[in-house]
Design an enzyme around this catalytic site. Structure first.
Site, short mmCIF file in Angstrom:
data_model
loop_
_atom_site.label_atom_id
_atom_site.label_comp_id
_atom_site.label_asym_id
_atom_site.label_seq_id
_atom_site.Cartn_x
_atom_site.Cartn_y
_atom_site.Cartn_z
N ARG A 1 47.33 30.13 28.38
CA ARG A 1 46.24 30.72 29.15
C ARG A 1 46.56 32.19 29.41
NH1 ARG A 1 45.37 30.95 35.36
NH2 ARG A 1 43.31 31.88 35.40
N TYR B 1 49.74 26.38 44.66
CA TYR B 1 51.10 26.86 44.94
C TYR B 1 51.72 26.14 46.13
CZ TYR B 1 50.53 30.41 41.41
OH TYR B 1 50.36 31.03 40.21
N HIS C 1 40.47 38.35 35.50
CA HIS C 1 41.62 38.10 36.36
C HIS C 1 41.87 39.36 37.20
CE1 HIS C 1 45.23 35.25 36.74
NE2 HIS C 1 45.45 36.21 37.62
N GLU D 1 40.62 32.66 40.59
CA GLU D 1 40.87 32.72 42.03
C GLU D 1 39.85 33.53 42.82
OE1 GLU D 1 44.95 33.52 43.01
OE2 GLU D 1 45.65 31.73 41.97
N ASN E 1 44.42 26.28 40.66
CA ASN E 1 45.67 27.01 40.84
C ASN E 1 46.28 26.55 42.16
OD1 ASN E 1 44.73 28.38 38.62
ND2 ASN E 1 44.74 30.40 39.57
N GLU F 1 47.30 27.08 37.10
CA GLU F 1 48.49 27.78 37.59
C GLU F 1 49.25 26.88 38.55
OE1 GLU F 1 48.00 31.68 39.36
OE2 GLU F 1 46.56 32.27 37.81
#
Ligand SMILES: *[C@@H]1O[C@H](CO)[C@@H](O)[C@H](O)[C@H]1NC(C)=O
Ligand SMILES: *[C@@H]1O[C@H](CO)[C@@H](O)[C@H](O)[C@H]1NC(C)=O
Length: 498
Positions: free
Chosen positions: A106, A338, A151, A196, A336, A405
């Site tokens: 990606r 985290y 992005h 995002e 994504n 991600e």
């Protein structure tokens, strides 16, 4: 001793959290192997790796301008001018990808490398040649390209007119996307429109933490969400109308989200926090009813009209026309992930009036047992990822999810044992979710190589491969985690040891 503490913590926090968070691990449940068609890859983005900020006719993006004009805002006063130089050295990335044995890669296209001023009548052939070469080399090596169209690197010439705060962005973005489908859609079958949106809107148009540095929380961020959703929806409809039949690709969007736990196991509190975060983007696209989540629309309208005395809500409904265009406008959800937080409703109004913080009106905190990275926001919470995937399964009709991600920051150690623990526990969390019926089909680790980490500059590293930013050769050196990940891809399971 630890198990006793954990037992108490689990007892207190409820049965949903069935993990030993204290050492960044998670209990395996069900099959120990991913399904055969589950794919693994890695992710990067243009501004963070390409360098060549003005090479061969590239135009300026807001990140070029911002890092040049405000070096103080970057922790080490650095920028992405040269970075890992993937524009010049893509073959090094290709070698790293082959070494890992990934199924997919990606990466993002820099809008201004192809269309220097954002408008599509002015094309830069050298930029087109670069991405053609990247895509062809990937395919020649059996690596599927996953292409992010945006992005964070808005052309400066479009930002002049407001970027995502001007509804004209809908037309500019879909024109840009149409050109990408024409140029690359014969070979690219997985597209991500926007990466995002929360970061784009909240930090760029609300908190002024990143370009375009607009401080208008509770207003600017919501305008941004609205235009961004329209740009996404219009692009999806365009693909379906003009390209899907022939190109047979999929178009999605990558949403960043944490999972929110509740100390009192209050599912209403969890759901409200999820609607104010994931839901702001996911509900309009992936729910059956469309539009922003009802609770969010209702609460913000009430504050706007009754408390602030406005004539209109700061977050108006998308309206019937746009609700219908945006509803169902994705073939998959990119996620994504985290880290996670605990959420507690606040009894006192929080933050400035108005602000997104005041609208949300909840306190966030962490479990003292969660291991922390060298970043104040980053804790290892694998059960958050498992819960997030289950939440999406239940809330959005088990839509296909591609994790676009997931990664761990450190200072760049080659023996990156913390990252190894993070990947092992989080990939296990994904496997647990898949075993529990979640429609998750792909996982991309962030990131292939160390790169420019936005306001953190080069002080925070996420790479599976290390890059010496000071050397001209910019060699990519595998870290210990690269060996682990290679093994995971090979065996489609999480090994006990590396
Ligand atoms: C927490 O909530 C879940 C449902 O979401 C329930 O199954 C569980 O029993 C609850 N635990 C406690 C301690 O209340
Ligand atoms: C998973 O997602 C795909 C694509 O959206 C869909 O066709 C399929 O029915 C989903 N599978 C399940 C088990 O829901």
């Amino acid at each position: 001793m630890w198990s006793l503490v954990l037992f108490l913590v689990l007892g207190l926090f409820g049965s949903k959290i069935s993990v030993e968070a204290a050492n960044c691990t998670i209990q395996a449940k069900g099959n120990s192997k991913f399904p055969n068609d589950f794919t693994f890859g890695v992710a990067t983005s243009a501004y963070q790796i390409e360098g060549g900020w003005n090479a061969d006719g590239k135009g300026l993006s807001i990140w070029d301008e911002y890092t040049h004009n405000y070096p103080d805002r970057i922790k080490d006063r650095s920028n992405g001018d040269s970075s890992a130089e993937s524009y010049r050295l893509f073959d090094l990335d290709l070698k790293a990808l082959k070494d890992l044995g990934v199924n997919q890669y990606r990466f993002s296209i820099a809008w201004t490398r192809i269309f220097p001023i954002g408008h599509v009548h002015l094309k830069n052939q050298k930029g087109i040649d670069y991405y053609n070469s990247v895509i062809d080399k990937l395919l020649a090596n059996g690596i599927e390209p996953i292409v992010t169209m945006y992005h964070w690197d808005m052309p400066v010439d479009l930002q002049k007119f407001g970027g995502f705060s001007n509804s004209q962005i809908v037309e500019h973005f879909s024109n840009y996307a149409e050109e990408l489908f024409k140029l690359f859609g014969d070979r690219v079958k997985i597209w991500i429109t926007l990466n995002e949106p929360h970061k784009i809107c909240k930090e760029g148009y609300g908190l002024a933490e990143s370009p375009p540095l607009i401080a208008a929380s509770g207003v600017g961020d919501y305008i941004c969400y609205t235009n961004l959703l329209k740009a996404h929806g219009a692009t999806y409809r365009l693909y379906k109308e003009k390209f899907a039949k022939e190109q047979k690709g999929k178009v999605g969007i990558s949403l960043d989200c944490r999972f929110y736990f509740s100390k009192t196991n209050n599912t209403d509190d969890i759901d409200r926090a999820m609607q104010y975060t994931l839901g702001l983007l996911a509900h309009p696209i992936f729910s059956k009813t469309g539009d922003f989540p009802a609770i969010v629309l209702k609460e913000i309208e009430k504050s706007s009209l009754e408390i602030e005395g406005r004539k209109k809500s700061r977050l108006p409904s998308l309206g019937e026309y746009w609700t219908n265009i945006i509803k169902g406008s994705a073939d998959f959800m990119g996620v994504n992930y985290y880290t996670s937080r605990y959420v507690t409703p606040s009894t006192e109004p929080l933050g400035e009036n108005p602000s997104m913080e005041r609208d949300q009106n909840y306190q966030l905190d962490v479990d003292p047992n969660w291991p922390r990275a060298n970043a104040d926001w980053m804790y290892c919470v694998p059960e958050g990822l498992e819960n997030l995937l289950k939440y999406i399964r239940d809330e959005y009709d088990n839509v296909e999810v591609k994790i676009t991600e997931n990664g761990w920051p450190d200072s760049g150690e080659i023996n990156d044992d913390e990252r190894i623990n993070y990947f092992k526990s989080h990939i296990q969390a994904v496997l647990n979710a898949v075993n529990d019926g979640c429609n998750t089909t792909a996982y991309s680790a962030w990131s292939l190589i160390d790169n420019f980490e936005w306001n953190q500059g080069y002080t925070m590293k996420f790479g599976l491969f290390s890059v010496d930013m000071r050397s001209a050769k910019k060699e990519r050196t595998p870290k210990k985690s690269a060996l682990l990940y290679k093994k995971i891809i090979e065996t489609k399971s999480v090994p006990d040891s590396v």
